[in-house]
Design an enzyme around this catalytic site. Structure first.
Site, PDB file in Angstrom:
ATOM      1  N   SER A 145      30.984  33.035  68.074  1.00 26.96           N
ATOM      2  CA  SER A 145      32.069  33.671  67.039  1.00 26.96           C
ATOM      3  C   SER A 145      31.887  32.785  65.741  1.00 26.96           C
ATOM      4  O   SER A 145      31.154  31.905  65.519  1.00 26.96           O
ATOM      5  CB  SER A 145      33.347  33.633  67.366  1.00 26.96           C
ATOM      6  OG  SER A 145      34.316  33.788  66.516  1.00 26.96           O
ATOM      7  N   TYR A 158      41.176  30.226  71.457  1.00 22.00           N
ATOM      8  CA  TYR A 158      39.905  31.058  71.037  1.00 22.00           C
ATOM      9  C   TYR A 158      38.910  30.329  70.407  1.00 22.00           C
ATOM     10  O   TYR A 158      37.729  30.159  70.765  1.00 22.00           O
ATOM     11  CB  TYR A 158      40.286  32.393  70.465  1.00 22.00           C
ATOM     12  CG  TYR A 158      39.345  33.133  70.296  1.00 22.00           C
ATOM     13  CD1 TYR A 158      38.845  34.171  71.053  1.00 22.00           C
ATOM     14  CD2 TYR A 158      38.483  33.262  69.087  1.00 22.00           C
ATOM     15  CE1 TYR A 158      37.668  35.129  71.047  1.00 22.00           C
ATOM     16  CE2 TYR A 158      37.107  34.130  68.522  1.00 22.00           C
ATOM     17  CZ  TYR A 158      37.117  34.966  69.640  1.00 22.00           C
ATOM     18  OH  TYR A 158      35.843  35.847  69.419  1.00 22.00           O
TER      19      TYR A 158
END
Length: 253
Positions: A145, A158
């Site tokens: 990410s 996350y």
């Protein structure tokens, strides 16, 4: 040159293949010649993806597991091998996100995110990577990410998981490259997926994001196809431990 990107005769597994980036990558692998095991969190979740793969003339199998359940993840890996015979390409795409201010972040949310986004990646890579090592070839593609590089806001679990995925990618590449197994990652930028729905629904935030992206738009799921096929194919045989950013230029701005 086109043969370098052919996946004929290869068998792949893609987690989180029910929709979005996972579905797009699973179909892209099939269009390049691979047969694909489609994984999701619930039975029937990948029906549409499997149908698209079969429509492309390739075989599709379906498996399911809660990625936060370690035993279920290992059972799913074994089921995939039982159905497909072997797994040559693994894309660890399945994941989740929970948003809370860091000072109030619930531990149950932390555990769910880390088990889903990190533990499952290691467990599947370990279980299926063993067969790749034995055969002397294989491709593992982890989905990282932009938050593998930055901190984000209200998503500490996350962010921690995606930093860890980038590190795990390099660690596995260091050990397994000598066995003919390439382990790399793709870091998507801002894509129109369920995970970014809150950002898309915020007019000001969505506008600010688009303004920063040199390409001038959010990514669409199909924008992941080329990167996935490249890292799954012979064209990337000398690429190891790399995190490929697919972000329309966000990180360059």
């Amino acid at each position: 040159m086109s043969g370098l990107f052919s996946l004929e005769g290869r068998r792949a597994m893609v987690t989180g293949a029910s929709r979005g980036l996972g579905r797009a990558m699973a179909v892209a692998l099939a269009e390049a010649g691979a047969d694909v095991v489609c994984a999701s969190s619930q039975r029937g979740g990948t029906d549409e993806t499997a149908a698209a793969i079969r429509a492309a003339g390739r075989q599709a199998w379906q498996v399911e597991a809660d990625l936060a359940d370690r035993d279920a993840v290992l059972a799913m890996a074994d089921d995939a091998v039982s159905q497909a015979g072997r797994i040559d390409i693994l894309i660890n795409n399945g994941g989740t996100i929970r948003r809370h201010p860091a000072a109030e972040y619930p531990m149950e949310a932390w555990d769910a995110v880390l088990r889903t986004n990190l533990d499952s990646v290691f467990l599947l890579s370990q279980r299926l990577g063993a067969g790749m090592i034995e055969r002397g070839s294989g491709k593992i593609i982890n989905i990282a990410s932009l938050l593998s590089f930055s901190g984000g806001i209200t998503v500490p679990a996350y962010t921690a998981s995606k930093h860890a995925v980038a590190g795990l990618t390099r660690a596995l590449a260091n050990e397994w490259a000598k066995h003919g197994v390439q382990v790399n990652a793709i870091a998507p930028g801002y894509f129109r997926t369920d995970n970014t729905q809150r950002l898309q629904d915020d007019p000001e935030r969505s506008r600010d994001i688009s303004a920063r992206i040199p390409a001038g738009r959010w990514g669409e799921s199909e924008d992941m196809a080329g990167a996935a096929v490249f890292l799954a194919s012979r064209a990337s045989d000398y690429v190891n431990g790399h995190v490929l950013v697919v972000d329309g230029g966000w990180m360059a701005r």
